[in-house]
Write a protein that holds these residues in place. Structure first.
Motif, PDB file in Angstrom:
ATOM      1  N   UNK A  52      31.654  24.399  44.630  1.00 55.53           N
ATOM      2  CA  UNK A  52      32.454  24.059  43.443  1.00 55.53           C
ATOM      3  C   UNK A  52      33.836  24.689  43.541  1.00 55.53           C
ATOM      4  N   UNK A  53      33.897  25.951  43.963  1.00 56.85           N
ATOM      5  CA  UNK A  53      35.189  26.633  43.904  1.00 56.85           C
ATOM      6  C   UNK A  53      36.169  26.133  44.964  1.00 56.85           C
TER       7      UNK A  53
ATOM      8  N   UNK B  45      35.846  33.990  44.336  1.00 58.85           N
ATOM      9  CA  UNK B  45      36.462  32.953  45.164  1.00 58.85           C
ATOM     10  C   UNK B  45      37.055  33.591  46.411  1.00 58.85           C
ATOM     11  N   UNK B  46      37.165  32.785  47.463  1.00 58.40           N
ATOM     12  CA  UNK B  46      37.696  33.343  48.711  1.00 58.40           C
ATOM     13  C   UNK B  46      39.225  33.395  48.713  1.00 58.40           C
ATOM     14  N   UNK B  47      39.768  34.506  49.184  1.00 58.30           N
ATOM     15  CA  UNK B  47      41.214  34.754  49.165  1.00 58.30           C
ATOM     16  C   UNK B  47      41.919  34.322  50.442  1.00 58.30           C
ATOM     17  N   UNK B  48      43.255  34.172  50.344  1.00 64.16           N
ATOM     18  CA  UNK B  48      44.048  33.861  51.533  1.00 64.16           C
ATOM     19  C   UNK B  48      44.204  35.121  52.377  1.00 64.16           C
ATOM     20  N   UNK B  49      44.200  34.953  53.684  1.00 63.76           N
ATOM     21  CA  UNK B  49      44.354  36.120  54.549  1.00 63.76           C
ATOM     22  C   UNK B  49      45.810  36.326  54.937  1.00 63.76           C
ATOM     23  N   UNK B  50      46.487  35.208  55.226  1.00 66.64           N
ATOM     24  CA  UNK B  50      47.896  35.376  55.606  1.00 66.64           C
ATOM     25  C   UNK B  50      48.776  35.131  54.387  1.00 66.64           C
TER      26      UNK B  50
ATOM     27  N   UNK C 124      39.457  36.101  37.887  1.00 68.68           N
ATOM     28  CA  UNK C 124      39.217  35.505  39.199  1.00 68.68           C
ATOM     29  C   UNK C 124      40.521  35.051  39.833  1.00 68.68           C
ATOM     30  N   UNK C 125      41.358  34.401  39.017  1.00 65.73           N
ATOM     31  CA  UNK C 125      42.634  33.915  39.535  1.00 65.73           C
ATOM     32  C   UNK C 125      43.524  35.105  39.902  1.00 65.73           C
ATOM     33  N   UNK C 126      43.469  36.154  39.086  1.00 62.49           N
ATOM     34  CA  UNK C 126      44.265  37.349  39.405  1.00 62.49           C
ATOM     35  C   UNK C 126      43.773  38.024  40.687  1.00 62.49           C
ATOM     36  N   UNK C 127      42.448  37.952  40.909  1.00 60.86           N
ATOM     37  CA  UNK C 127      41.882  38.532  42.130  1.00 60.86           C
ATOM     38  C   UNK C 127      42.453  37.882  43.374  1.00 60.86           C
ATOM     39  N   UNK C 128      42.912  36.623  43.228  1.00 60.44           N
ATOM     40  CA  UNK C 128      43.509  35.933  44.363  1.00 60.44           C
ATOM     41  C   UNK C 128      44.926  36.441  44.617  1.00 60.44           C
TER      42      UNK C 128
END
Ligand SMILES: Cc1cc2nc3c(=O)[nH]c(=O)nc-3n(C[C@H](O)[C@H](O)[C@H](O)COP(=O)(O)OP(=O)(O)OC[C@H]3O[C@@H](n4cnc5c(N)ncnc54)[C@H](O)[C@@H]3O)c2cc1C
Ligand SMILES: Cc1cc2nc3c(=O)[nH]c(=O)nc-3n(C[C@H](O)[C@H](O)[C@H](O)COP(=O)(O)OP(=O)(O)OC[C@H]3O[C@@H](n4cnc5c(N)ncnc54)[C@H](O)[C@@H]3O)c2cc1C
Ligand code: FES
Lengths: 467, 298
Positions: A84-85, A137-142, A205-209
């Motif tokens: 879903x995410x 949710x999974x975060x961006x690495x770069x 969650x959005x802030x965690x990104x």
């Protein structure tokens, strides 16, 4: 699964537990209690896994519905959340407020001969499970090192910001109010969408990104779009400022004491928490309230006034079939004892010598010829005027975009309805400035706003890659 | 959080504070206001910007404690903070919109009088100061019930010709601001532009007076507000037969077109509710309001 009560056949959905109407009419706790693990897995069993899933096509953000339901069946709740995410950053919210009967569930093959699969309730279950089990949710690495400004923290802004952060951008959301969430915090009431447990968590969650949120900043007043781009180093801007301007009917008596816009009534109650004794902001619901309108906003205002102790009537000029609100809201409102005066339209509001509302004069309507929208337009029945006694009138007639941004941004093209003109991808008439959600479409839905935020994030990414 | 750098008691019950709010200070102009909220559970309260310092990033506010929220502010000291402080809101005063030489020349030709009632002196000050800084000297009438309540006289005197009047004659001239205005006119002053800010009832009567003399009059309306961004309509007024939202269309309007009677009635909307909330706050758990918490009603 014939052993479960009330679900002896695969053609009916597993019933969802709700608070008893009599009890909930006097509290602000969530009405729908949602599925537990067993119920969710059981409902998931009903999915036919169609080869060409119509439900996915019916979803404005194209969640891979059969895939997440498959994971559910396997009790892989975490994987269901990951599926879903990929498409939605606010599933706990969508599961609660989307008009599923007109989207995913409306297209479900099961619906032809029985109940559609309860996709919304399953989505909600998965999102609530993820929250309870700390799945993120999974975060961006770069990181791209490029800054993007997002105006407004409603579903459009949150989605756009979340997607851009996932792509590695440095994103700041600017919000005019003191709390982030847009309509999700100021408009939709607690009993439908809990603020602390659901909305605040999705925003975290959005802030965690990596998304930053700066509240108390009104674009157009505190700072302009031009300054954001020229002085603060933002290379692109997304406008998701919604459609928050309330409309009135312009009938006599509308300025009397006791007439409120639904926005004011709901903002006092939801954002300012006036229903709680320990908060300072006052609210007046009166003994008998009349709510004018037939959409989600009208249902929310009516059910709020009811919980504050008023007897409530909804006055709507068309018939039941045309009520634009979600089916579930109308059903819940009726269960709770709200009276629907359909095919009825207000003519004027009556008040005493101190200008306090004493009643509302209405006229009966009948459906005439279909209008431009294909709906049969209501026409007044001559001589059918009558009065409903009441001390509060709440106008829920729809909203328009706020002109604060358009009037302070040179070159931003607007249409006649004060909506920002933007392409499917969100591009406005200004370079580097994108827009979406209610600010572009006029008042619509959470999921459409999210869809627009998502497309704009993609377009912004493409635009910034070429710079 | 928005830090309070200075807090002090002014004349009578009035208080003054300097608050750190760089975004507001960077762009605000005379006539605009902020909305402040002291903590999670508090109301959003509109207050006019009395002064600003763009370099230091600070805003000055002046308030008169009247209900729950403004009475809580009285207890704040330097070093404390407001949880929320948003602005600048509303349209700037028409007088201070343009620094173009032609606009300033046009203003210089006008004879401008400000009429301040009570705490209304606070929003008048930045306008008089702005004019002064652009080479324009205006007249300012400061009205108060008695000497103790006269606000900002000293600072105002540095930027304008000040006439103080008190209702009871305890200081300055004697009588209400309307009398002072008529006296000044009788003494040979002539005006073609008036800006009047204060309690609604006073603005109403000043407008009746200036109408007689044909003086164009601007008032700053202070209705009940919630968001201050045009979203709720709580602040709506009738101006020249049209609905206006004070927070975005104002707060300044042509005083001769405002329906004051309606505005005053609307202002009393929460009177009893506020009264109850105030008692509850002031007396804590000792009042007999049937709160159910004290057991006193059992
Ligand atoms: C009471 C109510 C009930 C609803 N119920 C449902 C429902 O059940 N299901 C459903 O799908 N939809 C529902 N809707 C509609 C749905 O909420 C909206 O379509 C959706 O929220 C639009 O999202 P958005 O992000 O475009 O704007 P919004 O949610 O309106 O968010 C816009 C944000 O931008 C901020 N903003 C505005 N101007 C500025 C500025 N100048 N500077 C900075 N910030 C600014 C606003 O304060 C706000 O926070 C409901 C709406 C209401 C009012
Ligand atoms: C644009 C604007 C600028 C303002 N600038 C200033 C300022 O610079 N300094 C200052 O002291 N005050 C100013 N006010 C008024 C100030 O906002 C109110 O005094 C404040 O809201 C009262 O809050 P409270 O909780 O202390 O009192 P409440 O308990 O909210 O109210 C007490 C009583 O005052 C009435 N009331 C509510 N709102 C207002 C209002 N806006 N004006 C008058 N009475 C009201 C209520 O009906 C109630 O009876 C301004 C108002 C506006 C709209
Ligand atoms: S205060 Fe809400 S619209 Fe003006």
């Amino acid at each position: 699964m014939a052993d479960v009560k009330g679900n002896s056949s695969m053609s009916t959905r597993v019933p969802v537990r709700e608070q008893d109407p009599k009890v909930r009419a006097a509290n602000f706790d969530e009405v729908c209690l949602g599925y537990n693990e067993e119920e969710a897995v059981q409902e998931a069993e009903r999915c036919l896994h169609c080869k060409k899933p119509q439900c996915v096509a019916g979803c404005p953000v194209n969640i891979d519905i059969p895939e997440f339901i498959h994971a559910l069946k396997e009790r892989e709740f975490g994987s269901a959340y990951d599926v879903i995410s990929q498409s939605s950053s606010l599933p706990a919210i969508c599961g609660r407020v989307c008009p599923q009967e007109r989207q995913c569930e409306g297209k479900c093959i099961r619906g032809i001969k029985g109940d559609a699969v309860a996709i919304g309730k399953l989505e909600r279950f998965v999102a609530d499970w993820a929250k309870a089990n700390g799945r993120k949710m999974k975060c961006a690495l770069h990181k791209t090192g490029k800054k993007v400004a997002v105006i407004g923290s409603g579903p459009a802004g949150l989605t756009c910001a979340g997607d851009l952060a996932k792509k590695g951008y440095d994103v700041t959301i600017f919000e005019a109010l003191h709390k982030a969430g847009g309509v999700l915090v100021y408009g939709i009431p607690e009993f439908r969408l809990p603020k602390d447990e659901v909305v605040a968590k999705e925003i975290e969650n959005v802030q965690c990104l990596g998304v930053k949120i700066e509240t108390n900043v009104i674009i157009g007043r505190s700072v302009t779009i031009e300054d954001l781009m020229k002085k603060e180093g933002f290379e692109a801007v997304f406008i998701g400022s919604g459609a928050g301007l309330p409309m009135f009917m312009n009938i006599p008596g509308e300025q009397s004491k006791g007439v409120f816009s639904a926005n004011e009534f709901l903002t006092r109650n939801n954002l300012m928490k006036a229903y709680r004794d320990d908060y300072d902001t006052p609210i007046i619901s009166g003994k008998k309230a009349v709510v004018v309108g037939g959409g989600n906003v009208a249902m929310d205002a009516a059910r709020t006034a009811l919980r504050l102790g008023a007897e409530v009537h909804i006055v709507y000029r068309r018939s039941e079939a045309e009520l634009p609100a979600r089916a579930e809201e109308v059903h819940h409102a009726k269960e709770e004892g709200i009276v629907f005066d359909l095919l009825t339209n207000p003519v004027r509001i009556l008040a005493d010598d101190q200008d306090n509302v004493t009643g509302i004069e209405c006229v009966r309507m009948e459906l005439g010829e279909p209008d431009a929208s294909g709906r049969r337009s209501p026409v007044p029945v001559e001589g059918s005027e009558f009065t409903i006694d009441c001390d509060t009138v709440i106008m829920a007639l729809g909203t328009r975009p706020n002109p604060l941004i358009s009037s302070t941004t040179d070159g931003l093209e607007m249409n006649r309805k004060q909506c920002i003109v933007a392409t499917e991808e969100g591009q406005t008439s200004l370079e580097g400035v994108f827009a979406g959600g209610d600010a572009v479409s006029g008042a619509a839905t959470v999921i459409l706003a999210m869809g627009a935020g998502k497309k704009a994030a993609q377009a912004i990414d493409e635009y910034l890659k070429t710079r | 959080m928005y830090k309070i750098l200075e807090a002090r008691n002014l004349a009578g019950p009035n208080y003054e504070m300097i608050v750190e709010a760089p975004r507001v200070a960077a762009r605000c102009l005379p006539g605009q206001f902020v909305i402040v909220k002291i903590d999670e559970k508090a109301e959003r309260i509109p207050l006019t910007i009395t002064d600003y310092d763009r370099e230091k990033g600070t805003i000055e506010i002046v308030f008169q404690p009247i209900g729950v929220s403004t009475s809580k502010y009285r207890e704040l000291k330097a070093g404390d903070s407001f949880m929320d402080f948003v602005g600048p809101l509303g349209k700037p005063s028409d007088l201070c919109l343009s620094e173009e030489p032609e606009a300033i020349e046009a203003l210089k030709k006008k004879k401008i009088v400000f009429v301040a009632g009570g705490v209304g002196a606070a929003p008048i000050y930045p306008q008089a100061k702005w004019l002064y800084e652009h080479g324009i000297m205006s007249d300012v009438i400061i009205g108060a019930r008695n000497q103790e309540l006269v606000l900002l006289e000293e600072r105002m005197s540095k930027v304008a010709n000040v006439y103080v009047t008190t209702d009871d004659g305890s200081y300055g001239r004697s009588g209400m601001v309307t009398k002072c205005l008529e006296d000044l006119i009788a003494e040979g002053h002539s005006y073609d532009h008036c800006v009047c800010i204060g309690p609604m009832i006073m603005m109403k009567f000043v407008c009746l007076t200036t109408k007689k003399y044909g003086i164009h009059t601007i008032v700053s309306m202070n209705p009940i507000m919630v968001d201050g961004t045009g979203m709720c309509g709580a602040c709506r007024l009738m101006v020249d037969g049209e609905v206006k939202f004070a927070c975005v269309d104002g707060p300044e309007f042509d005083g001769h077109l405002v329906d004051f009677d309606l505005a005053m009635k609307r202002l009393s909307l929460y009177k009893t509710h506020e009264g109850e909330a105030f008692l509850k706050w002031k007396e804590g758990k000792t009042h007999h309001g049937g709160c159910g918490e004290c057991g006193g009603d059992r």
